[in-house]
Design an enzyme around this catalytic site. Sequence first.
Site, mmCIF file in Angstrom:
data_model
loop_
_atom_site.group_PDB
_atom_site.id
_atom_site.type_symbol
_atom_site.label_atom_id
_atom_site.label_comp_id
_atom_site.label_asym_id
_atom_site.label_seq_id
_atom_site.Cartn_x
_atom_site.Cartn_y
_atom_site.Cartn_z
ATOM 1 N N CYS A 95 46.941 47.548 37.708
ATOM 2 C CA CYS A 95 46.316 48.834 38.025
ATOM 3 C C CYS A 95 45.421 48.617 39.237
ATOM 4 C CB CYS A 95 45.513 49.280 36.801
ATOM 5 S SG CYS A 95 44.797 50.907 36.976
ATOM 6 N N CYS A 142 42.610 39.567 45.595
ATOM 7 C CA CYS A 142 43.436 38.976 46.648
ATOM 8 C C CYS A 142 42.997 37.526 46.774
ATOM 9 C CB CYS A 142 43.221 39.713 47.968
ATOM 10 S SG CYS A 142 44.028 38.898 49.381
ATOM 11 N N CYS A 196 42.800 41.915 54.368
ATOM 12 C CA CYS A 196 43.257 40.774 55.169
ATOM 13 C C CYS A 196 44.721 40.818 55.560
ATOM 14 C CB CYS A 196 42.970 39.468 54.433
ATOM 15 S SG CYS A 196 44.084 39.137 53.051
ATOM 16 N N CYS A 205 41.514 36.683 50.659
ATOM 17 C CA CYS A 205 40.206 37.164 51.142
ATOM 18 C C CYS A 205 39.214 37.431 50.015
ATOM 19 C CB CYS A 205 40.359 38.398 52.026
ATOM 20 S SG CYS A 205 40.702 39.931 51.124
HETATM 21 FE FE FE Z 1 43.047 40.133 51.122
#
Ligand code: FE
Length: 142
Positions: free
Chosen positions: A123, A99, A53, A102
């Site tokens: 990681c 994330c 995204c 998204c």
């Molecule tokens: Fe994203």
Amino acid sequence: MKPQQSMPSDDAGWRKRLTPEEYRVMREAGTEPPFSGRYWNEHGEGVYRCAGCGTELFSSDTKFDSGTGWPSFTEPTNREYVELREDRSQGISRVEVRCRRCGAHLGHVFDDGPAASGGKRFCINSTCLQLEPQDHADGNGQ
Ligand code: FE
């Protein structure tokens, strides 16, 4: 990958946008083989954005050589940009990193990072990231 780009509204859209490997890792919480990704040995300066995204996730300033074969960071650029979730898959208790915007799976965070930098090791799979080199970033908005 442009910053803060629009997002697909459904699974078919994600399949269209992402490569099969990106889809496997980001949408199915897969893991790329160590020492195989494009960024584990990357030392250039810049901002690492979400390959799904475009959200800014990590800075080269916090990247370190963990020896694991995956790009590793001590911190995201902003904790608000990632979501941490308990992950008990494969019989191991780990903390998954996603994330926040998204929902892409990015990797896991461990407590064996450099003590002087907070002790965390984010990681992250290379395939989830897109490096925006520093000189490009400097050129934006000027
Ligand atoms: Fe994203």
